[in-house]
Design a protein around this motif. Structure first.
Motif, short mmCIF file in Angstrom:
data_model
loop_
_atom_site.label_atom_id
_atom_site.label_comp_id
_atom_site.label_asym_id
_atom_site.label_seq_id
_atom_site.Cartn_x
_atom_site.Cartn_y
_atom_site.Cartn_z
N SER A 114 0.83 -1.21 0.00
CA SER A 114 0.00 0.00 0.00
C SER A 114 0.87 1.26 0.00
N ILE A 115 1.87 1.29 0.85
CA ILE A 115 2.78 2.43 0.92
C ILE A 115 3.56 2.55 -0.39
N PHE A 116 4.06 1.43 -0.84
CA PHE A 116 4.85 1.36 -2.07
C PHE A 116 4.04 1.85 -3.27
N GLU A 117 2.80 1.43 -3.37
CA GLU A 117 1.95 1.82 -4.51
C GLU A 117 1.72 3.33 -4.52
N GLU A 118 1.50 3.89 -3.35
CA GLU A 118 1.30 5.35 -3.28
C GLU A 118 2.56 6.10 -3.70
N GLU A 119 3.71 5.59 -3.31
CA GLU A 119 4.97 6.22 -3.73
C GLU A 119 5.12 6.14 -5.25
N ALA A 120 4.86 4.94 -5.79
CA ALA A 120 5.06 4.72 -7.23
C ALA A 120 4.09 5.55 -8.07
N LEU A 121 2.88 5.73 -7.57
CA LEU A 121 1.85 6.40 -8.36
C LEU A 121 1.60 7.85 -7.93
N ALA A 122 2.49 8.38 -7.11
CA ALA A 122 2.34 9.77 -6.64
C ALA A 122 2.27 10.72 -7.83
N GLY A 123 1.34 11.65 -7.78
CA GLY A 123 1.21 12.65 -8.84
C GLY A 123 0.44 12.18 -10.05
N ILE A 124 -0.03 10.95 -10.04
CA ILE A 124 -0.81 10.42 -11.16
C ILE A 124 -2.27 10.37 -10.72
N THR A 125 -3.13 11.05 -11.46
CA THR A 125 -4.55 11.11 -11.09
C THR A 125 -5.21 9.74 -11.24
N ILE A 126 -6.37 9.61 -10.65
CA ILE A 126 -7.14 8.36 -10.76
C ILE A 126 -7.43 8.06 -12.22
N ALA A 127 -7.83 9.06 -12.99
CA ALA A 127 -8.12 8.86 -14.41
C ALA A 127 -6.87 8.40 -15.17
N GLU A 128 -5.72 9.02 -14.86
CA GLU A 128 -4.47 8.62 -15.51
C GLU A 128 -4.08 7.19 -15.12
N ARG A 129 -4.32 6.84 -13.85
CA ARG A 129 -4.04 5.47 -13.40
C ARG A 129 -4.90 4.47 -14.17
N GLU A 130 -6.17 4.79 -14.32
CA GLU A 130 -7.07 3.88 -15.04
C GLU A 130 -6.62 3.72 -16.49
N GLN A 131 -6.20 4.82 -17.12
CA GLN A 131 -5.69 4.74 -18.50
C GLN A 131 -4.41 3.90 -18.56
N LEU A 132 -3.54 4.12 -17.61
CA LEU A 132 -2.29 3.37 -17.56
C LEU A 132 -2.57 1.88 -17.41
N PHE A 133 -3.43 1.52 -16.45
CA PHE A 133 -3.74 0.11 -16.23
C PHE A 133 -4.40 -0.51 -17.46
N ALA A 134 -5.28 0.24 -18.10
CA ALA A 134 -5.94 -0.27 -19.30
C ALA A 134 -4.94 -0.50 -20.43
N ALA A 135 -4.03 0.45 -20.61
CA ALA A 135 -3.02 0.31 -21.68
C ALA A 135 -2.08 -0.86 -21.39
N LEU A 136 -1.63 -0.97 -20.14
CA LEU A 136 -0.74 -2.09 -19.79
C LEU A 136 -1.46 -3.43 -19.93
N ASP A 137 -2.73 -3.46 -19.57
CA ASP A 137 -3.51 -4.69 -19.72
C ASP A 137 -3.64 -5.08 -21.19
N LYS A 138 -3.82 -4.09 -22.07
CA LYS A 138 -3.88 -4.37 -23.51
C LYS A 138 -2.55 -4.92 -24.01
N ILE A 139 -1.45 -4.33 -23.56
CA ILE A 139 -0.13 -4.82 -23.96
C ILE A 139 0.03 -6.27 -23.51
N LYS A 140 -0.35 -6.54 -22.27
CA LYS A 140 -0.24 -7.91 -21.75
C LYS A 140 -1.08 -8.87 -22.57
N THR A 141 -2.31 -8.49 -22.88
CA THR A 141 -3.20 -9.33 -23.68
C THR A 141 -2.60 -9.58 -25.06
N ASN A 142 -2.07 -8.53 -25.68
CA ASN A 142 -1.45 -8.67 -27.00
C ASN A 142 -0.27 -9.63 -26.97
#
Length: 160
Positions: A114-142
């Motif tokens: 939990s602490i680590f995730e907040e450090e890693a994603l600091a400054g990234i909005t919820i919307a940007e996080r969702e876009q990032l996760f969606a893009a990474l998930d697409k890459i993984k699927t591909n």
């Protein structure tokens, strides 16, 4: 003439490789207080999700050799975190389970994550996080689809 798509692919692969290394190194920094090594916390995290998995499948998930995992599981079994049980469907195989002793370790790992995730994603909005996760998930699927196609293409076909 250079292909701009090739440069983008190289840059994405390089960035993801760097991120993977940095994520692992920083998570290790957070989890170090528990006394676990990276492979140990990886086993515990994977067994939490895949409890009852056999050693061969776990080695594949961890991308390590089965003999290396067997030695790691030996040490974790001695420490009391993991136990092996016979696989009811395969007399040659064993299934892996977490013990009650692993529960506090899991709580420490969740807290550190939990602490680590907040450090890693600091400054990234919820919307940007969702876009990032969606893009990474697409890459993984591909990549999984490409790997699957490649496996089918290289597997010899049986003749009758």
């Amino acid at each position: 003439m250079p292909n701009p798509n090739q440069d983008a692919i190289r840059n994405v692969a390089s960035l993801i490789g760097d991120l993977s290394r940095l994520l692992r190194r920083n998570f290790n920094r957070h989890i170090r207080v528990s006394g676990l090594t990276q492979p140990q916390w990886q086993v515990i995290a994977l067994l939490r999700k895949w409890e009852g998995i056999n050693q061969a499948a776990l080695a594949e998930l961890m991308d390590i050799q089965p003999i290396s995992l067997a030695r790691l599981i030996d040490r974790m079994e001695i420490a009391g975190w993991v136990e092996r049980k016979p696989d009811p469907n395969d007399r040659r195989a064993v299934q892996l389970f977490l013990t009650d002793k692993a529960e506090p370790v899991l709580l420490d790992m969740r807290h550190a994550a939990s602490i680590f995730e907040e450090e890693a994603l600091a400054g990234i909005t919820i919307a940007e996080r969702e876009q990032l996760f969606a893009a990474l998930d697409k890459i993984k699927t591909n990549l999984l689809a490409a790997e699957s196609c490649s496996d089918r293409a290289t597997t010899p076909q049986r003749t009758q």
